[in-house]
Design a protein around this motif. Sequence first.
Motif, PDB file in Angstrom:
ATOM      1  N   LEU A   1      -0.425  -3.191  -9.533  1.00 29.91           N
ATOM      2  CA  LEU A   1      -0.275  -3.313  -8.092  1.00 29.91           C
ATOM      3  C   LEU A   1       1.152  -2.984  -7.656  1.00 29.91           C
ATOM      4  CD1 LEU A   1      -2.275  -6.569  -7.240  1.00 29.91           C
ATOM      5  CD2 LEU A   1      -3.017  -4.202  -7.008  1.00 29.91           C
ATOM      6  N   LYS A   2       2.133  -3.459  -8.388  1.00 28.53           N
ATOM      7  CA  LYS A   2       3.516  -3.237  -7.976  1.00 28.53           C
ATOM      8  C   LYS A   2       3.940  -1.783  -8.146  1.00 28.53           C
ATOM      9  CE  LYS A   2       6.137  -4.295 -12.196  1.00 28.53           C
ATOM     10  NZ  LYS A   2       7.203  -5.165 -12.750  1.00 28.53           N
ATOM     11  N   ASN A   3       3.154  -0.998  -8.857  1.00 29.28           N
ATOM     12  CA  ASN A   3       3.415   0.437  -8.981  1.00 29.28           C
ATOM     13  C   ASN A   3       2.518   1.256  -8.061  1.00 29.28           C
ATOM     14  OD1 ASN A   3       5.439   0.169 -10.896  1.00 29.28           O
ATOM     15  ND2 ASN A   3       4.014   0.187 -12.603  1.00 29.28           N
ATOM     16  N   GLY A   4       1.870   0.589  -7.117  1.00 28.18           N
ATOM     17  CA  GLY A   4       1.049   1.295  -6.152  1.00 28.18           C
ATOM     18  C   GLY A   4      -0.370   1.547  -6.601  1.00 28.18           C
ATOM     19  N   GLY A   5      -0.821   0.888  -7.659  1.00 29.33           N
ATOM     20  CA  GLY A   5      -2.179   1.067  -8.144  1.00 29.33           C
ATOM     21  C   GLY A   5      -3.089  -0.064  -7.715  1.00 29.33           C
ATOM     22  N   LEU A   6      -4.286  -0.075  -8.273  1.00 34.25           N
ATOM     23  CA  LEU A   6      -5.239  -1.147  -7.976  1.00 34.25           C
ATOM     24  C   LEU A   6      -5.294  -2.182  -9.092  1.00 34.25           C
ATOM     25  CD1 LEU A   6      -8.249   0.804  -6.409  1.00 34.25           C
ATOM     26  CD2 LEU A   6      -6.196  -0.104  -5.311  1.00 34.25           C
ATOM     27  N   GLY A   7      -4.517  -1.972 -10.149  1.00 32.65           N
ATOM     28  CA  GLY A   7      -4.430  -2.965 -11.212  1.00 32.65           C
ATOM     29  C   GLY A   7      -5.475  -2.841 -12.305  1.00 32.65           C
ATOM     30  N   PHE A   8      -6.306  -1.784 -12.271  1.00 35.89           N
ATOM     31  CA  PHE A   8      -7.323  -1.597 -13.312  1.00 35.89           C
ATOM     32  C   PHE A   8      -6.724  -0.751 -14.438  1.00 35.89           C
ATOM     33  CE2 PHE A   8      -9.727  -2.286  -9.393  1.00 35.89           C
ATOM     34  CZ  PHE A   8     -10.571  -3.304  -9.794  1.00 35.89           C
ATOM     35  N   ARG A   9      -5.954  -1.385 -15.292  1.00 34.70           N
ATOM     36  CA  ARG A   9      -5.250  -0.653 -16.346  1.00 34.70           C
ATOM     37  C   ARG A   9      -6.205   0.088 -17.271  1.00 34.70           C
ATOM     38  NH1 ARG A   9      -0.545  -4.951 -18.149  1.00 34.70           N
ATOM     39  NH2 ARG A   9       1.201  -3.908 -17.141  1.00 34.70           N
ATOM     40  N   ASN A  10      -5.767   1.247 -17.713  1.00 36.47           N
ATOM     41  CA  ASN A  10      -6.545   2.056 -18.647  1.00 36.47           C
ATOM     42  C   ASN A  10      -6.434   1.437 -20.036  1.00 36.47           C
ATOM     43  OD1 ASN A  10      -7.231   4.105 -20.593  1.00 36.47           O
ATOM     44  ND2 ASN A  10      -7.102   5.608 -18.945  1.00 36.47           N
ATOM     45  N   SER A  11      -7.515   0.845 -20.521  1.00 39.57           N
ATOM     46  CA  SER A  11      -7.470   0.163 -21.820  1.00 39.57           C
ATOM     47  C   SER A  11      -7.220   1.143 -22.963  1.00 39.57           C
ATOM     48  CB  SER A  11      -8.771  -0.605 -22.059  1.00 39.57           C
ATOM     49  OG  SER A  11      -9.886   0.247 -22.040  1.00 39.57           O
TER      50      SER A  11
ATOM     51  N   ALA B   1       0.111  -6.656  -1.173  1.00 40.60           N
ATOM     52  CA  ALA B   1      -0.153  -8.103  -1.206  1.00 40.60           C
ATOM     53  C   ALA B   1      -1.578  -8.433  -0.775  1.00 40.60           C
ATOM     54  CB  ALA B   1       0.843  -8.837  -0.308  1.00 40.60           C
ATOM     55  N   PHE B   2      -2.183  -7.601   0.059  1.00 35.10           N
ATOM     56  CA  PHE B   2      -3.553  -7.895   0.511  1.00 35.10           C
ATOM     57  C   PHE B   2      -4.561  -7.814  -0.627  1.00 35.10           C
ATOM     58  CE2 PHE B   2      -3.533  -3.318   0.626  1.00 35.10           C
ATOM     59  CZ  PHE B   2      -4.850  -2.914   0.448  1.00 35.10           C
ATOM     60  N   LEU B   3      -4.219  -7.085  -1.689  1.00 35.52           N
ATOM     61  CA  LEU B   3      -5.131  -6.946  -2.826  1.00 35.52           C
ATOM     62  C   LEU B   3      -5.118  -8.166  -3.744  1.00 35.52           C
ATOM     63  CD1 LEU B   3      -4.497  -3.205  -3.749  1.00 35.52           C
ATOM     64  CD2 LEU B   3      -6.549  -4.172  -2.679  1.00 35.52           C
ATOM     65  N   SER B   4      -4.060  -8.961  -3.658  1.00 37.56           N
ATOM     66  CA  SER B   4      -3.971 -10.159  -4.507  1.00 37.56           C
ATOM     67  C   SER B   4      -4.069 -11.439  -3.688  1.00 37.56           C
ATOM     68  CB  SER B   4      -2.643 -10.148  -5.285  1.00 37.56           C
ATOM     69  OG  SER B   4      -1.536 -10.078  -4.406  1.00 37.56           O
TER      70      SER B   4
ATOM     71  N   SER C   1       0.788 -12.050   1.925  1.00 38.41           N
ATOM     72  CA  SER C   1      -0.614 -11.635   1.804  1.00 38.41           C
ATOM     73  C   SER C   1      -1.293 -11.586   3.163  1.00 38.41           C
ATOM     74  CB  SER C   1      -1.364 -12.594   0.872  1.00 38.41           C
ATOM     75  OG  SER C   1      -0.853 -12.536  -0.442  1.00 38.41           O
ATOM     76  N   ASN C   2      -1.052 -12.595   3.980  1.00 35.90           N
ATOM     77  CA  ASN C   2      -1.697 -12.651   5.293  1.00 35.90           C
ATOM     78  C   ASN C   2      -1.210 -11.531   6.209  1.00 35.90           C
ATOM     79  OD1 ASN C   2      -3.135 -14.874   4.482  1.00 35.90           O
ATOM     80  ND2 ASN C   2      -1.840 -16.359   5.508  1.00 35.90           N
TER      81      ASN C   2
ATOM     82  N   SER D   1      -0.039  -8.700   5.196  1.00 37.58           N
ATOM     83  CA  SER D   1      -0.579  -7.479   4.603  1.00 37.58           C
ATOM     84  C   SER D   1      -2.037  -7.265   5.013  1.00 37.58           C
ATOM     85  CB  SER D   1      -0.452  -7.553   3.084  1.00 37.58           C
ATOM     86  OG  SER D   1      -0.906  -6.364   2.471  1.00 37.58           O
ATOM     87  N   ILE D   2      -2.827  -8.338   5.010  1.00 36.53           N
ATOM     88  CA  ILE D   2      -4.232  -8.233   5.416  1.00 36.53           C
ATOM     89  C   ILE D   2      -4.343  -7.864   6.893  1.00 36.53           C
ATOM     90  CG2 ILE D   2      -6.361  -9.538   5.799  1.00 36.53           C
ATOM     91  CD1 ILE D   2      -5.703 -11.124   3.264  1.00 36.53           C
ATOM     92  N   ILE D   3      -3.548  -8.514   7.737  1.00 39.52           N
ATOM     93  CA  ILE D   3      -3.568  -8.207   9.171  1.00 39.52           C
ATOM     94  C   ILE D   3      -3.220  -6.738   9.410  1.00 39.52           C
ATOM     95  CG2 ILE D   3      -2.428  -8.667  11.384  1.00 39.52           C
ATOM     96  CD1 ILE D   3      -2.034 -11.572  10.371  1.00 39.52           C
ATOM     97  N   LEU D   4      -2.190  -6.267   8.724  1.00 38.09           N
ATOM     98  CA  LEU D   4      -1.752  -4.876   8.875  1.00 38.09           C
ATOM     99  C   LEU D   4      -2.834  -3.904   8.431  1.00 38.09           C
ATOM    100  CD1 LEU D   4       0.460  -2.691   9.336  1.00 38.09           C
ATOM    101  CD2 LEU D   4       1.145  -3.073   6.954  1.00 38.09           C
ATOM    102  N   GLN D   5      -3.374  -4.102   7.230  1.00 34.32           N
ATOM    103  CA  GLN D   5      -4.340  -3.136   6.694  1.00 34.32           C
ATOM    104  C   GLN D   5      -5.705  -3.237   7.371  1.00 34.32           C
ATOM    105  OE1 GLN D   5      -3.045  -0.821   5.306  1.00 34.32           O
ATOM    106  NE2 GLN D   5      -1.118  -1.770   4.664  1.00 34.32           N
ATOM    107  N   ARG D   6      -6.058  -4.402   7.849  1.00 32.60           N
ATOM    108  CA  ARG D   6      -7.291  -4.516   8.629  1.00 32.60           C
ATOM    109  C   ARG D   6      -7.152  -3.740   9.941  1.00 32.60           C
ATOM    110  NH1 ARG D   6      -9.469 -10.444   9.644  1.00 32.60           N
ATOM    111  NH2 ARG D   6      -7.518 -10.576  10.809  1.00 32.60           N
ATOM    112  N   SER D   7      -5.980  -3.827  10.549  1.00 37.59           N
ATOM    113  CA  SER D   7      -5.723  -3.062  11.774  1.00 37.59           C
ATOM    114  C   SER D   7      -5.731  -1.568  11.488  1.00 37.59           C
ATOM    115  CB  SER D   7      -4.386  -3.483  12.389  1.00 37.59           C
ATOM    116  OG  SER D   7      -4.399  -4.837  12.772  1.00 37.59           O
ATOM    117  N   ASN D   8      -5.100  -1.158  10.390  1.00 41.58           N
ATOM    118  CA  ASN D   8      -5.090   0.261  10.023  1.00 41.58           C
ATOM    119  C   ASN D   8      -6.506   0.770   9.768  1.00 41.58           C
ATOM    120  OD1 ASN D   8      -2.315   0.506  10.205  1.00 41.58           O
ATOM    121  ND2 ASN D   8      -1.954   0.159   8.025  1.00 41.58           N
TER     122      ASN D   8
END
Length: 374
Positions: free
Chosen positions: A34-44, A143-146, A351-352, A354-361
């Motif tokens: 997430l902190k690198n701009g991903g969704l956190g689903f690391r390639n095993s 932050a909205f993703l976590s 987080s809150n 971030s959610i408000i911002l991205q929900r608006s976007n």
Amino acid sequence: SSTSSFDSFILESIRSLIPYPINDIHTTQIQLKLKNGGLGFRNSSNHHSAAYFSSINQCLPMVKDIFNASNQSSTDLVVSTNLLRVAEVDFYSRVPNDFRPLPFSQKLLSNEIDKLQFKALLSSSSAIDRARLLSISSPHATAFLSAIPSPKLSLSNEQFSVIIAYFLGLVIFPKVELCRAPNCSQKMDIFGHHAIRCGKKGDWNIRHNRIRDYIFNIASSALVEPVKEPLHLVRNCGMKCADVAIPNYPFLNMTGAIDFFITDPLRKDFIPHSSDIRGFAVNHYAHNVKEAKYSDLLAKDSRVSLVPFGIESFGAFNEAACSVISFLATHLTQRGGLKRSFSCVLQEIYSNISIILQRSNANIILSRMERVVV
């Protein structure tokens, strides 16, 4: 093969949630932290060697002691040592040649793989995509993703899928066409970038006011006596220079005039710089627009301090915004009866917002899509 199968299963699950085409470049971003701009689903497939290497490396001394103490055959020890070397070779093929971590923890090794993957993705991207990736990988942007699930602050399936597509740079609109907002003569690009910059439906004010109201409510809960849309904050002036005013901020006997704004790092005039400098758009706008606009006015009253609370459309905060959020989190934590740590409260606020911002976007983009009535 088992790790590859697992990775494929994860990607297919994501594709079932996001109804937009995902290619290999998007897959690389999805697999970043997430902190690198991903969704956190690391390639095993990329990370399993780091996990195995660190585990065996930490256990091998204990295994040696056990065999030495019991005078048993060292065949198993030799096998473990050989497996360690195999994992070591595989790991070092995925990181820079000069990387020599101590200690060899799984977290540290995987972080290095993440950094290398992000650097490779950044260097192979266009200027627009570099600006997007740098903004998304800014602190708290994702932050909205976590966020902890909440019925009051949530995203619908449609909102979630379109905002993830926006984050990943997916094709959202099937073709370039005129924007569907009333009185807008601009063309909508296939990525939805114009939608975020289109101010023809009052979306900017709605998004701005929702963030303003959230901060005002948090400040009220923190008992710092905020004032919304204060009049006559500066003497003999009819100009409004604050969305929210907070007394004794940032210093005692001063008033913080908090002015909220959201800017887009993908603006054409920002791209040459935002594609190389993380946070350029929000910092440039704060200094060259907000501070420039009010500097002469606020110079008349040393008791008032302008606080340009800025966020980029992808979620990057400027330093002034982070300072306000930390200030409010501190006061909320110090309130009697609140049994949460500062870090928990701080993360909840980010987080809150971030959610408000991205929900608006998401609503901005969705409102400009052609809806098919079944």
